[in-house]
Motif scaffolding. Structure first.
Motif, PDB file in Angstrom:
ATOM      1  N   THR A 191      63.976-120.889  81.114  1.00  0.00           N
ATOM      2  CA  THR A 191      64.194-120.451  82.364  1.00  0.00           C
ATOM      3  C   THR A 191      63.031-119.592  83.116  1.00  0.00           C
ATOM      4  N   HIS A 192      62.030-120.579  84.244  1.00  0.00           N
ATOM      5  CA  HIS A 192      61.182-119.954  84.641  1.00  0.00           C
ATOM      6  C   HIS A 192      61.709-118.833  85.329  1.00  0.00           C
ATOM      7  N   ARG A 193      60.963-117.680  85.303  1.00  0.00           N
ATOM      8  CA  ARG A 193      61.211-116.446  86.317  1.00  0.00           C
ATOM      9  C   ARG A 193      59.920-116.253  86.697  1.00  0.00           C
ATOM     10  N   GLU A 194      59.877-116.140  88.113  1.00  0.00           N
ATOM     11  CA  GLU A 194      58.916-116.676  89.273  1.00  0.00           C
ATOM     12  C   GLU A 194      58.181-115.239  89.140  1.00  0.00           C
ATOM     13  N   ALA A 195      59.349-114.075  88.982  1.00  0.00           N
ATOM     14  CA  ALA A 195      59.018-113.318  90.191  1.00  0.00           C
ATOM     15  C   ALA A 195      57.827-112.271  89.298  1.00  0.00           C
ATOM     16  N   ARG A 196      58.342-113.122  87.908  1.00  0.00           N
ATOM     17  CA  ARG A 196      58.055-112.078  86.354  1.00  0.00           C
ATOM     18  C   ARG A 196      56.458-113.102  85.817  1.00  0.00           C
ATOM     19  N   GLN A 197      56.333-113.953  86.572  1.00  0.00           N
ATOM     20  CA  GLN A 197      54.962-115.162  86.150  1.00  0.00           C
ATOM     21  C   GLN A 197      55.394-115.340  84.983  1.00  0.00           C
ATOM     22  N   SER A 198      56.751-115.778  84.330  1.00  0.00           N
ATOM     23  CA  SER A 198      57.664-115.922  82.361  1.00  0.00           C
ATOM     24  C   SER A 198      58.423-117.138  82.723  1.00  0.00           C
ATOM     25  N   TYR A 199      58.270-116.763  81.185  1.00  0.00           N
ATOM     26  CA  TYR A 199      58.869-117.916  80.372  1.00  0.00           C
ATOM     27  C   TYR A 199      60.117-117.875  79.884  1.00  0.00           C
ATOM     28  N   LYS A 200      61.600-117.482  80.159  1.00  0.00           N
ATOM     29  CA  LYS A 200      62.262-117.095  79.035  1.00  0.00           C
ATOM     30  C   LYS A 200      62.723-118.288  78.499  1.00  0.00           C
ATOM     31  N   LEU A 201      63.365-118.354  76.704  1.00  0.00           N
ATOM     32  CA  LEU A 201      63.200-120.109  75.845  1.00  0.00           C
ATOM     33  C   LEU A 201      64.164-119.432  74.955  1.00  0.00           C
ATOM     34  N   ASP A 202      65.150-120.087  74.701  1.00  0.00           N
ATOM     35  CA  ASP A 202      66.534-119.775  73.990  1.00  0.00           C
ATOM     36  C   ASP A 202      66.549-120.759  73.431  1.00  0.00           C
ATOM     37  N   GLU A 260      64.719-115.507  71.040  1.00  0.00           N
ATOM     38  CA  GLU A 260      64.616-115.664  72.548  1.00  0.00           C
ATOM     39  C   GLU A 260      62.932-115.448  72.803  1.00  0.00           C
ATOM     40  N   LEU A 261      62.402-116.553  73.200  1.00  0.00           N
ATOM     41  CA  LEU A 261      61.018-116.718  72.949  1.00  0.00           C
ATOM     42  C   LEU A 261      60.217-116.755  74.368  1.00  0.00           C
ATOM     43  N   PHE A 262      59.734-115.182  74.626  1.00  0.00           N
ATOM     44  CA  PHE A 262      59.335-115.075  75.848  1.00  0.00           C
ATOM     45  C   PHE A 262      57.701-115.083  76.144  1.00  0.00           C
ATOM     46  N   SER A 263      56.668-115.232  77.396  1.00  0.00           N
ATOM     47  CA  SER A 263      55.624-115.377  78.059  1.00  0.00           C
ATOM     48  C   SER A 263      55.748-113.885  78.901  1.00  0.00           C
ATOM     49  N   PHE A 264      54.503-113.741  79.108  1.00  0.00           N
ATOM     50  CA  PHE A 264      54.048-113.176  80.079  1.00  0.00           C
ATOM     51  C   PHE A 264      52.864-113.016  80.474  1.00  0.00           C
ATOM     52  N   PRO A 265      51.693-112.787  81.587  1.00  0.00           N
ATOM     53  CA  PRO A 265      50.787-112.606  81.473  1.00  0.00           C
ATOM     54  C   PRO A 265      50.130-111.474  81.169  1.00  0.00           C
ATOM     55  N   SER A 266      48.863-112.330  79.504  1.00  0.00           N
ATOM     56  CA  SER A 266      48.148-111.091  79.470  1.00  0.00           C
ATOM     57  C   SER A 266      48.972-110.049  78.726  1.00  0.00           C
ATOM     58  N   PRO A 267      50.035-110.712  77.534  1.00  0.00           N
ATOM     59  CA  PRO A 267      50.527-109.365  76.708  1.00  0.00           C
ATOM     60  C   PRO A 267      49.565-108.945  75.950  1.00  0.00           C
ATOM     61  N   PRO A 268      49.454-107.791  75.035  1.00  0.00           N
ATOM     62  CA  PRO A 268      48.472-106.424  74.740  1.00  0.00           C
ATOM     63  C   PRO A 268      49.306-107.471  73.259  1.00  0.00           C
ATOM     64  N   GLU A 269      48.186-107.433  72.340  1.00  0.00           N
ATOM     65  CA  GLU A 269      48.156-107.404  71.220  1.00  0.00           C
ATOM     66  C   GLU A 269      48.798-106.880  69.991  1.00  0.00           C
ATOM     67  N   ARG A 270      49.457-106.940  68.990  1.00  0.00           N
ATOM     68  CA  ARG A 270      50.456-106.171  68.511  1.00  0.00           C
ATOM     69  C   ARG A 270      49.567-105.525  67.150  1.00  0.00           C
ATOM     70  N   PRO A 271      49.078-104.954  66.492  1.00  0.00           N
ATOM     71  CA  PRO A 271      49.258-104.857  64.744  1.00  0.00           C
ATOM     72  C   PRO A 271      50.177-105.014  64.029  1.00  0.00           C
ATOM     73  N   SER A 272      49.402-106.436  63.155  1.00  0.00           N
ATOM     74  CA  SER A 272      50.653-106.687  62.052  1.00  0.00           C
ATOM     75  C   SER A 272      49.896-106.060  61.147  1.00  0.00           C
ATOM     76  N   ARG A 273      48.945-106.754  60.236  1.00  0.00           N
ATOM     77  CA  ARG A 273      48.608-106.703  59.743  1.00  0.00           C
ATOM     78  C   ARG A 273      46.830-105.755  59.221  1.00  0.00           C
ATOM     79  N   PRO A 274      47.089-104.667  58.286  1.00  0.00           N
ATOM     80  CA  PRO A 274      47.419-104.332  57.016  1.00  0.00           C
ATOM     81  C   PRO A 274      48.952-103.893  57.101  1.00  0.00           C
TER      82      PRO A 274
END
Length: 129
Positions: A36-47, A57-71
């Motif tokens: 699904t392309h969600r035009e209003a959110r400028q994003s995709y949702k892939l199930d 559920e794979l989402f895309s958003f414009p410029s999402p902030p990075e999340r620290p994962s390690r260490p």
């Protein structure tokens, strides 16, 4: 009483939709249920179907902030997939250019496992059944 039958889905926000779609669909082999392309959110949702009862559920958003994962950052540590043949899965990933860590043995269960990363460096685990 609070009863859960299984995990329904895991939601992942990616930095590059096309690369992550290729990784989860083409390399890991998860079947596309809906895109699904969600035009209003400028994003995709892939199930994506992991199996008959669990999804990503794979989402895309414009410029999402990075999340620290390690260490070992606080929060979700990793996502683990149960597999019947760990060696075959590792060979497949390596043929596709996906690096895997050395196979280790879970000292509590005696089961073999390894880690690898998705295109956004999300830690993923393969855990042999």
């Amino acid at each position: 009483m609070f009863t859960v039958s299984h995990v329904h889905h895991i939601a992942i926000i990616c930095s590059d939709y096309a690369i992550s779609k290729h990784f989860y669909h083409e390399i890991l082999g998860f079947k596309i249920i809906a895109e699904t392309h969600r035009e209003a959110r400028q994003s995709y949702k892939l199930d994506l179907a992991i199996n008959e009862s669990q999804q990503i559920e794979l989402f895309s958003f414009p410029s999402p902030p990075e999340r620290p994962s390690r260490p070992e950052a606080q929060g979700l540590r990793h996502l683990a997939f149960a597999v019947p043949d760990l060696d075959a899965c590792v060979r497949h990933l390596n043929r596709e250019g996906v690096a895997t860590e050395e196979i280790r043995l879970d000292e509590l269960t005696g089961k073999r496992f390894t880690f690898f990363s998705d295109p956004d460096n999300l830690p993923l685990e393969l855990y042999e059944q």
